[in-house]
Design a protein around this motif. Structure first.
Motif, PDB file in Angstrom:
ATOM      1  N   LEU A 148      47.780  22.261  88.854  1.00 33.83           N
ATOM      2  CA  LEU A 148      48.267  21.495  87.701  1.00 33.83           C
ATOM      3  C   LEU A 148      47.103  20.946  86.881  1.00 33.83           C
ATOM      4  O   LEU A 148      47.093  21.049  85.643  1.00 33.83           O
ATOM      5  CB  LEU A 148      49.159  20.348  88.177  1.00 33.83           C
ATOM      6  N   GLU A 149      46.116  20.365  87.559  1.00 34.59           N
ATOM      7  CA  GLU A 149      44.961  19.824  86.850  1.00 34.59           C
ATOM      8  C   GLU A 149      44.171  20.933  86.149  1.00 34.59           C
ATOM      9  O   GLU A 149      43.648  20.749  85.053  1.00 34.59           O
ATOM     10  CB  GLU A 149      44.059  19.074  87.831  1.00 34.59           C
ATOM     11  N   THR A 150      44.101  22.092  86.792  1.00 28.76           N
ATOM     12  CA  THR A 150      43.415  23.230  86.185  1.00 28.76           C
ATOM     13  C   THR A 150      44.127  23.682  84.919  1.00 28.76           C
ATOM     14  O   THR A 150      43.497  23.937  83.879  1.00 28.76           O
ATOM     15  CB  THR A 150      43.350  24.401  87.189  1.00 28.76           C
ATOM     16  N   LEU A 151      45.449  23.762  84.981  1.00 28.44           N
ATOM     17  CA  LEU A 151      46.221  24.200  83.829  1.00 28.44           C
ATOM     18  C   LEU A 151      46.134  23.215  82.667  1.00 28.44           C
ATOM     19  O   LEU A 151      46.252  23.611  81.501  1.00 28.44           O
ATOM     20  CB  LEU A 151      47.686  24.412  84.236  1.00 28.44           C
ATOM     21  N   LYS A 152      45.929  21.944  82.958  1.00 23.10           N
ATOM     22  CA  LYS A 152      45.730  20.973  81.878  1.00 23.10           C
ATOM     23  C   LYS A 152      44.517  21.360  81.037  1.00 23.10           C
ATOM     24  O   LYS A 152      44.544  21.296  79.802  1.00 23.10           O
ATOM     25  CB  LYS A 152      45.547  19.559  82.451  1.00 23.10           C
ATOM     26  N   HIS A 153      43.440  21.757  81.706  1.00 20.32           N
ATOM     27  CA  HIS A 153      42.244  22.196  80.980  1.00 20.32           C
ATOM     28  C   HIS A 153      42.555  23.411  80.115  1.00 20.32           C
ATOM     29  O   HIS A 153      42.175  23.475  78.942  1.00 20.32           O
ATOM     30  CB  HIS A 153      41.128  22.548  81.974  1.00 20.32           C
ATOM     31  N   GLY A 154      43.252  24.390  80.704  1.00 15.55           N
ATOM     32  CA  GLY A 154      43.575  25.602  79.970  1.00 15.55           C
ATOM     33  C   GLY A 154      44.484  25.344  78.784  1.00 15.55           C
ATOM     34  O   GLY A 154      44.267  25.873  77.689  1.00 15.55           O
ATOM     35  N   LEU A 155      45.498  24.526  78.988  1.00 14.25           N
ATOM     36  CA  LEU A 155      46.437  24.222  77.899  1.00 14.25           C
ATOM     37  C   LEU A 155      45.767  23.468  76.763  1.00 14.25           C
ATOM     38  O   LEU A 155      46.036  23.735  75.588  1.00 14.25           O
ATOM     39  CB  LEU A 155      47.618  23.418  78.449  1.00 14.25           C
ATOM     40  N   LYS A 156      44.908  22.509  77.096  1.00 12.27           N
ATOM     41  CA  LYS A 156      44.223  21.761  76.045  1.00 12.27           C
ATOM     42  C   LYS A 156      43.391  22.706  75.180  1.00 12.27           C
ATOM     43  O   LYS A 156      43.377  22.589  73.954  1.00 12.27           O
ATOM     44  CB  LYS A 156      43.327  20.673  76.651  1.00 12.27           C
ATOM     45  N   SER A 157      42.704  23.648  75.800  1.00 10.31           N
ATOM     46  CA  SER A 157      41.880  24.589  75.039  1.00 10.31           C
ATOM     47  C   SER A 157      42.747  25.524  74.203  1.00 10.31           C
ATOM     48  O   SER A 157      42.414  25.845  73.056  1.00 10.31           O
ATOM     49  CB  SER A 157      40.988  25.402  75.984  1.00 10.31           C
ATOM     50  N   LEU A 158      43.854  25.986  74.768  1.00  9.56           N
ATOM     51  CA  LEU A 158      44.769  26.844  74.020  1.00  9.56           C
ATOM     52  C   LEU A 158      45.346  26.118  72.811  1.00  9.56           C
ATOM     53  O   LEU A 158      45.408  26.674  71.706  1.00  9.56           O
ATOM     54  CB  LEU A 158      45.909  27.308  74.931  1.00  9.56           C
ATOM     55  N   ILE A 159      45.771  24.892  73.023  1.00 10.91           N
ATOM     56  CA  ILE A 159      46.367  24.122  71.924  1.00 10.91           C
ATOM     57  C   ILE A 159      45.338  23.818  70.844  1.00 10.91           C
ATOM     58  O   ILE A 159      45.618  23.949  69.644  1.00 10.91           O
ATOM     59  CB  ILE A 159      47.007  22.827  72.469  1.00 10.91           C
ATOM     60  N   GLU A 160      44.140  23.439  71.256  1.00  8.62           N
ATOM     61  CA  GLU A 160      43.092  23.153  70.276  1.00  8.62           C
ATOM     62  C   GLU A 160      42.745  24.400  69.460  1.00  8.62           C
ATOM     63  O   GLU A 160      42.588  24.330  68.243  1.00  8.62           O
ATOM     64  CB  GLU A 160      41.849  22.615  70.982  1.00  8.62           C
ATOM     65  N   ALA A 161      42.634  25.536  70.133  1.00 11.66           N
ATOM     66  CA  ALA A 161      42.341  26.783  69.425  1.00 11.66           C
ATOM     67  C   ALA A 161      43.493  27.151  68.502  1.00 11.66           C
ATOM     68  O   ALA A 161      43.276  27.573  67.350  1.00 11.66           O
ATOM     69  CB  ALA A 161      42.091  27.909  70.427  1.00 11.66           C
ATOM     70  N   GLY A 162      44.727  26.994  68.988  1.00 10.58           N
ATOM     71  CA  GLY A 162      45.894  27.316  68.178  1.00 10.58           C
ATOM     72  C   GLY A 162      45.992  26.471  66.922  1.00 10.58           C
ATOM     73  O   GLY A 162      46.351  26.965  65.849  1.00 10.58           O
ATOM     74  N   LEU A 163      45.675  25.196  67.039  1.00 11.15           N
ATOM     75  CA  LEU A 163      45.696  24.312  65.871  1.00 11.15           C
ATOM     76  C   LEU A 163      44.593  24.690  64.885  1.00 11.15           C
ATOM     77  O   LEU A 163      44.792  24.650  63.663  1.00 11.15           O
ATOM     78  CB  LEU A 163      45.536  22.855  66.316  1.00 11.15           C
ATOM     79  N   ARG A 164      43.438  25.078  65.389  1.00 10.57           N
ATOM     80  CA  ARG A 164      42.309  25.423  64.516  1.00 10.57           C
ATOM     81  C   ARG A 164      42.578  26.680  63.701  1.00 10.57           C
ATOM     82  O   ARG A 164      42.139  26.786  62.567  1.00 10.57           O
ATOM     83  CB  ARG A 164      41.029  25.606  65.344  1.00 10.57           C
ATOM     84  N   VAL A 165      43.301  27.624  64.278  1.00  9.49           N
ATOM     85  CA  VAL A 165      43.581  28.874  63.559  1.00  9.49           C
ATOM     86  C   VAL A 165      44.975  28.872  62.935  1.00  9.49           C
ATOM     87  O   VAL A 165      45.435  29.900  62.423  1.00  9.49           O
ATOM     88  CB  VAL A 165      43.432  30.098  64.482  1.00  9.49           C
ATOM     89  N   ASN A 166      45.642  27.710  62.988  1.00 12.94           N
ATOM     90  CA  ASN A 166      46.983  27.553  62.407  1.00 12.94           C
ATOM     91  C   ASN A 166      48.014  28.479  63.050  1.00 12.94           C
ATOM     92  O   ASN A 166      48.913  28.998  62.385  1.00 12.94           O
ATOM     93  CB  ASN A 166      46.944  27.798  60.882  1.00 12.94           C
ATOM     94  N   ALA A 167      47.880  28.677  64.349  1.00 10.78           N
ATOM     95  CA  ALA A 167      48.877  29.456  65.076  1.00 10.78           C
ATOM     96  C   ALA A 167      50.177  28.660  65.204  1.00 10.78           C
ATOM     97  O   ALA A 167      51.265  29.235  65.290  1.00 10.78           O
ATOM     98  CB  ALA A 167      48.361  29.832  66.460  1.00 10.78           C
ATOM     99  N   PHE A 168      50.041  27.335  65.244  1.00  8.76           N
ATOM    100  CA  PHE A 168      51.189  26.452  65.256  1.00  8.76           C
ATOM    101  C   PHE A 168      50.758  25.098  64.719  1.00  8.76           C
ATOM    102  O   PHE A 168      49.563  24.819  64.566  1.00  8.76           O
ATOM    103  CB  PHE A 168      51.794  26.306  66.663  1.00  8.76           C
ATOM    104  N   SER A 169      51.745  24.275  64.400  1.00 10.86           N
ATOM    105  CA  SER A 169      51.478  22.942  63.857  1.00 10.86           C
ATOM    106  C   SER A 169      51.521  21.906  64.973  1.00 10.86           C
ATOM    107  O   SER A 169      51.962  22.188  66.094  1.00 10.86           O
ATOM    108  CB  SER A 169      52.532  22.587  62.802  1.00 10.86           C
ATOM    109  N   GLN A 170      51.088  20.694  64.656  1.00  9.68           N
ATOM    110  CA  GLN A 170      51.152  19.612  65.637  1.00  9.68           C
ATOM    111  C   GLN A 170      52.603  19.315  66.006  1.00  9.68           C
ATOM    112  O   GLN A 170      52.903  18.973  67.158  1.00  9.68           O
ATOM    113  CB  GLN A 170      50.491  18.350  65.075  1.00  9.68           C
ATOM    114  N   GLU A 171      53.505  19.486  65.041  1.00 10.82           N
ATOM    115  CA  GLU A 171      54.923  19.276  65.318  1.00 10.82           C
ATOM    116  C   GLU A 171      55.434  20.273  66.358  1.00 10.82           C
ATOM    117  O   GLU A 171      56.211  19.926  67.256  1.00 10.82           O
ATOM    118  CB  GLU A 171      55.747  19.400  64.027  1.00 10.82           C
ATOM    119  N   GLU A 172      54.975  21.520  66.237  1.00  9.28           N
ATOM    120  CA  GLU A 172      55.373  22.536  67.216  1.00  9.28           C
ATOM    121  C   GLU A 172      54.789  22.216  68.593  1.00  9.28           C
ATOM    122  O   GLU A 172      55.447  22.429  69.619  1.00  9.28           O
ATOM    123  CB  GLU A 172      54.918  23.917  66.751  1.00  9.28           C
ATOM    124  N   VAL A 173      53.556  21.716  68.617  1.00  9.98           N
ATOM    125  CA  VAL A 173      52.937  21.331  69.881  1.00  9.98           C
ATOM    126  C   VAL A 173      53.771  20.241  70.552  1.00  9.98           C
ATOM    127  O   VAL A 173      53.981  20.267  71.776  1.00  9.98           O
ATOM    128  CB  VAL A 173      51.490  20.838  69.662  1.00  9.98           C
TER     129      VAL A 173
END
Length: 209
Positions: A148-173
């Motif tokens: 679970l703690e490992t996946l937190k790291h992975g999800l944070k990086s995925l979400i940050e990358a997704g927001l930077r490239v406009n893959a999704f909005s903060q509302e979608e997150v």
């Protein structure tokens, strides 16, 4: 609670499918012979030469190869019920995190953004599945806690990358409904915790001697 973490075949398949999208979504041409507008744009964004970008792409592919080898190890060890599956899982997620943070701008195209969305959705499913197995009383050495703690790291990086490239909005997150995914453990600690079960028999023998 004992270290009961086991990656089911369904979870492994989901994890592998998400990571494989990284390879599928990269449509870089052979830049030795043909330079596309996308490649040139990335080089300009980074203020580097095309030769330097070639080296970065080569390094990216090397990391991706390492990631697939780790995924193969996960499949092999999980099928045998070996403890080391947890260590390979931790290492693979942190390598994925490294790739995302270093190469997020490789995912600026429409296909690449769609891949980020699908990968993130897959990780959300895995995270929620494992979260259900963890309680405040779960000890840190428990495999579910480590995962679970490992996946937190992975999800944070995925979400940050997704927001930077406009893959999704903060509302979608926000609709992911993940709660607080701030990691409480570092990569070093999680690797250590993932190997504790393996060494417990050794420690017990030493204590009894």
């Amino acid at each position: 609670m004992t270290q009961s973490f086991m990656l089911t075949q369904e979870t492994i398949s989901t994890f592998q499918a998400q990571v494989e999208l990284f390879e599928q979504c990269l449509h870089f041409p052979n830049i030795q012979h043909n330079v596309s507008a996308e490649i040139a744009e990335i080089a300009n964004t980074r203020s580097i030469s095309l030769d330097e970008l070639k080296q970065e792409i080569a390094q990216f592919k090397q990391k991706l190869d390492r990631l697939f080898k780790l995924l193969d190890k996960i499949s092999e060890t999980a099928n045998k019920g070996e403890i080391t599956v947890l260590l390979y899982f931790v290492k693979s997620v942190f390598l994925l995190k490294e790739i995302l943070e270093a190469n997020w701008d490789f995912f600026l195209g429409n296909d690449e953004r769609e891949a980020i969305k699908k990968i993130t959705s897959g990780f959300v499913v895995i995270y929620k599945e494992i979260k259900n197995a963890v309680s405040p009383e779960t000890p840190k050495k428990d495999g579910n806690y480590v995962a679970l703690e490992t996946l937190k790291h992975g999800l944070k990086s995925l979400i940050e990358a997704g927001l930077r490239v406009n893959a999704f909005s903060q509302e979608e997150v926000n609709t992911f409904d993940l709660g607080d995914i701030t990691p409480q453990e570092s990569e070093t600690v999680l690797i250590f915790l993932s190997t504790m079960k393996k060494w417990e028999p050794v420690y017990k023998r030493l204590a009894a001697s």
